[in-house]
Design a protein around this motif. Structure first.
Motif, PDB file in Angstrom:
ATOM      1  N   GLY A 271      41.009  95.323 -64.002  1.00  0.00           N
ATOM      2  CA  GLY A 271      40.999  95.751 -65.402  1.00  0.00           C
ATOM      3  C   GLY A 271      40.323  97.084 -65.652  1.00  0.00           C
ATOM      4  O   GLY A 271      40.699  97.811 -66.582  1.00  0.00           O
ATOM      5  N   ARG A 272      39.326  97.439 -64.841  1.00  0.00           N
ATOM      6  CA  ARG A 272      38.601  98.677 -65.075  1.00  0.00           C
ATOM      7  C   ARG A 272      39.267  99.900 -64.436  1.00  0.00           C
ATOM      8  O   ARG A 272      38.859 101.034 -64.702  1.00  0.00           O
ATOM      9  CB  ARG A 272      37.177  98.548 -64.518  1.00  0.00           C
ATOM     10  CG  ARG A 272      36.325  97.532 -65.258  1.00  0.00           C
ATOM     11  CD  ARG A 272      34.915  97.520 -64.710  1.00  0.00           C
ATOM     12  NE  ARG A 272      34.060  96.573 -65.426  1.00  0.00           N
ATOM     13  CZ  ARG A 272      32.781  96.377 -65.150  1.00  0.00           C
ATOM     14  NH1 ARG A 272      32.192  97.066 -64.183  1.00  0.00           N
ATOM     15  NH2 ARG A 272      32.083  95.503 -65.842  1.00  0.00           N
ATOM     16  N   ARG A 273      40.263  99.646 -63.612  1.00  0.00           N
ATOM     17  CA  ARG A 273      40.928 100.764 -62.930  1.00  0.00           C
ATOM     18  C   ARG A 273      41.964 101.432 -63.838  1.00  0.00           C
ATOM     19  O   ARG A 273      42.547 100.797 -64.713  1.00  0.00           O
ATOM     20  CB  ARG A 273      41.610 100.298 -61.641  1.00  0.00           C
ATOM     21  CG  ARG A 273      40.630  99.806 -60.592  1.00  0.00           C
ATOM     22  CD  ARG A 273      41.324  99.547 -59.271  1.00  0.00           C
ATOM     23  NE  ARG A 273      40.406  99.010 -58.287  1.00  0.00           N
ATOM     24  CZ  ARG A 273      39.609  99.727 -57.506  1.00  0.00           C
ATOM     25  NH1 ARG A 273      39.618 101.046 -57.619  1.00  0.00           N
ATOM     26  NH2 ARG A 273      38.811  99.160 -56.635  1.00  0.00           N
ATOM     27  N   GLN A 274      42.171 102.724 -63.593  1.00  0.00           N
ATOM     28  CA  GLN A 274      43.180 103.470 -64.338  1.00  0.00           C
ATOM     29  C   GLN A 274      44.576 102.923 -64.026  1.00  0.00           C
ATOM     30  O   GLN A 274      44.860 102.499 -62.899  1.00  0.00           O
ATOM     31  CB  GLN A 274      43.126 104.948 -63.964  1.00  0.00           C
ATOM     32  CG  GLN A 274      41.891 105.676 -64.458  1.00  0.00           C
ATOM     33  CD  GLN A 274      41.957 105.945 -65.953  1.00  0.00           C
ATOM     34  OE1 GLN A 274      42.989 106.377 -66.469  1.00  0.00           O
ATOM     35  NE2 GLN A 274      40.857 105.689 -66.647  1.00  0.00           N
ATOM     36  N   LEU A 275      45.451 102.952 -65.026  1.00  0.00           N
ATOM     37  CA  LEU A 275      46.832 102.491 -64.849  1.00  0.00           C
ATOM     38  C   LEU A 275      47.528 103.272 -63.723  1.00  0.00           C
ATOM     39  O   LEU A 275      48.218 102.696 -62.892  1.00  0.00           O
ATOM     40  CB  LEU A 275      47.605 102.651 -66.164  1.00  0.00           C
ATOM     41  CG  LEU A 275      49.099 102.306 -66.146  1.00  0.00           C
ATOM     42  CD1 LEU A 275      49.329 100.894 -65.624  1.00  0.00           C
ATOM     43  CD2 LEU A 275      49.689 102.448 -67.544  1.00  0.00           C
ATOM     44  N   ARG A 276      47.294 104.577 -63.664  1.00  0.00           N
ATOM     45  CA  ARG A 276      47.946 105.395 -62.640  1.00  0.00           C
ATOM     46  C   ARG A 276      47.434 105.039 -61.249  1.00  0.00           C
ATOM     47  O   ARG A 276      48.172 105.148 -60.271  1.00  0.00           O
ATOM     48  CB  ARG A 276      47.754 106.871 -62.933  1.00  0.00           C
ATOM     49  CG  ARG A 276      46.324 107.377 -62.850  1.00  0.00           C
ATOM     50  CD  ARG A 276      46.216 108.805 -63.347  1.00  0.00           C
ATOM     51  NE  ARG A 276      47.030 109.702 -62.547  1.00  0.00           N
ATOM     52  CZ  ARG A 276      47.319 110.958 -62.892  1.00  0.00           C
ATOM     53  NH1 ARG A 276      46.869 111.436 -64.047  1.00  0.00           N
ATOM     54  NH2 ARG A 276      48.041 111.722 -62.126  1.00  0.00           N
ATOM     55  N   SER A 292      53.194 108.910 -63.432  1.00  0.00           N
ATOM     56  CA  SER A 292      52.118 108.786 -64.409  1.00  0.00           C
ATOM     57  C   SER A 292      52.096 109.975 -65.362  1.00  0.00           C
ATOM     58  O   SER A 292      51.870 109.825 -66.567  1.00  0.00           O
ATOM     59  CB  SER A 292      50.768 108.675 -63.682  1.00  0.00           C
ATOM     60  OG  SER A 292      50.703 107.480 -62.933  1.00  0.00           O
ATOM     61  N   VAL A 293      52.356 111.158 -64.811  1.00  0.00           N
ATOM     62  CA  VAL A 293      52.436 112.365 -65.645  1.00  0.00           C
ATOM     63  C   VAL A 293      53.734 112.375 -66.441  1.00  0.00           C
ATOM     64  O   VAL A 293      53.739 112.638 -67.655  1.00  0.00           O
ATOM     65  CB  VAL A 293      52.328 113.629 -64.766  1.00  0.00           C
ATOM     66  CG1 VAL A 293      52.556 114.885 -65.612  1.00  0.00           C
ATOM     67  CG2 VAL A 293      50.978 113.680 -64.071  1.00  0.00           C
ATOM     68  N   GLU A 294      54.849 112.068 -65.772  1.00  0.00           N
ATOM     69  CA  GLU A 294      56.180 112.088 -66.393  1.00  0.00           C
ATOM     70  C   GLU A 294      56.248 111.123 -67.575  1.00  0.00           C
ATOM     71  O   GLU A 294      56.841 111.424 -68.611  1.00  0.00           O
ATOM     72  CB  GLU A 294      57.223 111.706 -65.339  1.00  0.00           C
ATOM     73  CG  GLU A 294      58.660 111.738 -65.818  1.00  0.00           C
ATOM     74  CD  GLU A 294      59.311 113.104 -65.710  1.00  0.00           C
ATOM     75  OE1 GLU A 294      60.499 113.197 -66.032  1.00  0.00           O
ATOM     76  OE2 GLU A 294      58.626 114.075 -65.304  1.00  0.00           O
TER      77      GLU A 294
END
Length: 393
Positions: A271-276, A292-294
């Motif tokens: 849960g604490r990690r970035q989605l990307r 993740s950028v797109e």
């Protein structure tokens, strides 16, 4: 110089035809050596057939046309021939058969077969013109600086399509077929990489992963390769034969995976990690960063609602892209379209309106999937024409 049969093209279909047409057959080719496309195929080891070859693996305006030749000369018949010559082979993925050593073994086998049948091979020969007086075909040639007129009762067009022009591929078969009134279907490059504008995937060049892809046809679950020009790999080559200019393609980046289930599980465990960052657990790191950028993916996993994860799962399994085009005949493995099958006998490959004229192999509107299917069509159609010519003699 008079012959029973003249075959234009010393490729897979032409040499196979000569091996069964028998004595009085001359095979003509412009190249310095026979079977050049065989030699370079399969990374030099020739994917010479497929264990699962059948009509369902071919594209044609008339999907039934190929059934006769494929059923009468099968992959098992060609494997038996290969075994008879002691050529060692192995199966890769999806029934694809390759030589253990070199594709040159297949070329040498075909040359031996046609010579044993009493056929002759003449290379480095230009075709200057072809004509027919209703009983005899006349082929004007130039060989070693000397022009000759060759005549024959039968003429076989086996010069292939337009793919890989650097190897000498031309539209000669189409030109001659049209000259004799045979209808042609539009041609285009098949089994070819897609291109995208502005080097869209250049930063990802070399990245590969298994996917499931489609483009207005069956879906293929094979590898995808991102390149500086666009998208390649077996999955892209396969769907390119079904793709039409301007159409989108669909890619499932995680085939066979419960993507939504995995994302929800990661929300609980990471849960604490970035989605990307979590996306990088599912996909190659470079691709995960790119998407993740797109897609403007932000926030921690714990911040993602069910609806957001559902939308991401849908994107990952239905990545919709619109190619600018393909790399064209320059790198295409086959040519789609060609001589309309309506003009030919499916049993003999002979033109219905021009007795003695045969069209085989890639020049015909029959195109196989990637994986040895096009070679099997060459063997089967070449055999069908050769047997028909021999039985007619």
């Amino acid at each position: 110089m008079q012959f029973e049969t003249i075959i234009l093209g010393a490729g897979a279909a032409g040499m196979m035809c000569a091996a069964h047409a028998g004595a009085g057959t001359l095979v003509i080719d412009h190249a310095k050596a026979p079977g050049e496309k065989i030699r370079i195929s399969g990374g030099g080891r020739c994917n010479f057939t497929n264990l699962y070859a059948g009509p369902e693996n071919f594209i044609s305006k008339n999907p039934h046309f190929c059934k006769s030749a494929l059923s009468r000369y099968t992959q098992w018949d060609f494997i038996e021939l290969v075994d008879r010559y002691g050529i060692a082979w192995h199966e890769k993925t999806l029934g694809q058969l390759f030589c253990d050593e070199t594709a040159k073994d297949i070329v040498a086998m075909l040359v031996s077969e046609l010579e044993a049948a009493g056929a002759a091979l003449q290379l480095e020969t230009k075709i200057l013109g072809v004509s027919h007086d209703r009983t005899t075909f006349r082929v004007e040639t130039e060989h070693a600086g000397t022009r000759r007129t060759l005549t024959a009762k039968n003429l076989v067009l086996a010069t292939g399509g337009k793919s890989i022009p650097k190897m000498g591929a031309t539209g000669l078969a189409y030109d001659i077929a049209e000259q004799f009134g045979l209808p042609l279907l539009p041609t285009r490059a098949g089994l070819v990489p897609f291109t995208f504008p502005d080097g869209r995937f250049k930063p990802l060049s070399g990245t590969a992963l298994p996917v499931r892809a489609s483009a207005d046809g069956p879906a293929f679950e094979e590898a995808l390769l991102l390149t500086h020009r666009g998208l390649s790999g077996p999955s892209m080559l396969q769907i390119s034969s079904y793709w039409q200019e301007g159409q989108p393609i669909q890619i499932d980046l995680l085939p066979g995976t419960d993507v939504l289930g995995q994302l929800k599980a990661r929300r609980q465990s990471d849960g604490r990690r970035q989605l990307r960052t979590v996306l990088g657990y599912l996909l190659p790191a470079k691709l995960a960063d790119y998407l993740s950028v797109e897609w403007a993916l932000k926030g921690n996993m714990a911040d993602q609602s069910d609806k957001a994860l559902e939308a991401l799962a849908e994107r990952l399994t239905e990545w919709d892209l619109r190619p600018a085009g393909t790399e064209g005949y320059r790198t295409a493995e086959v040519t789609l379209g060609g001589v309309d099958t309506e003009a030919l006998s499916s049993k003999t490959m002979e033109a219905k309106t021009v007795p003695g004229l045969y069209v085989i192999g890639e020049a015909v509107d029959v195109t196989g999937w990637l994986g040895g299917f096009n070679f099997q069509w060459a063997w089967s159609s070449g055999w069908a024409a050769g047997i028909a010519i021999r039985n007619k003699a």
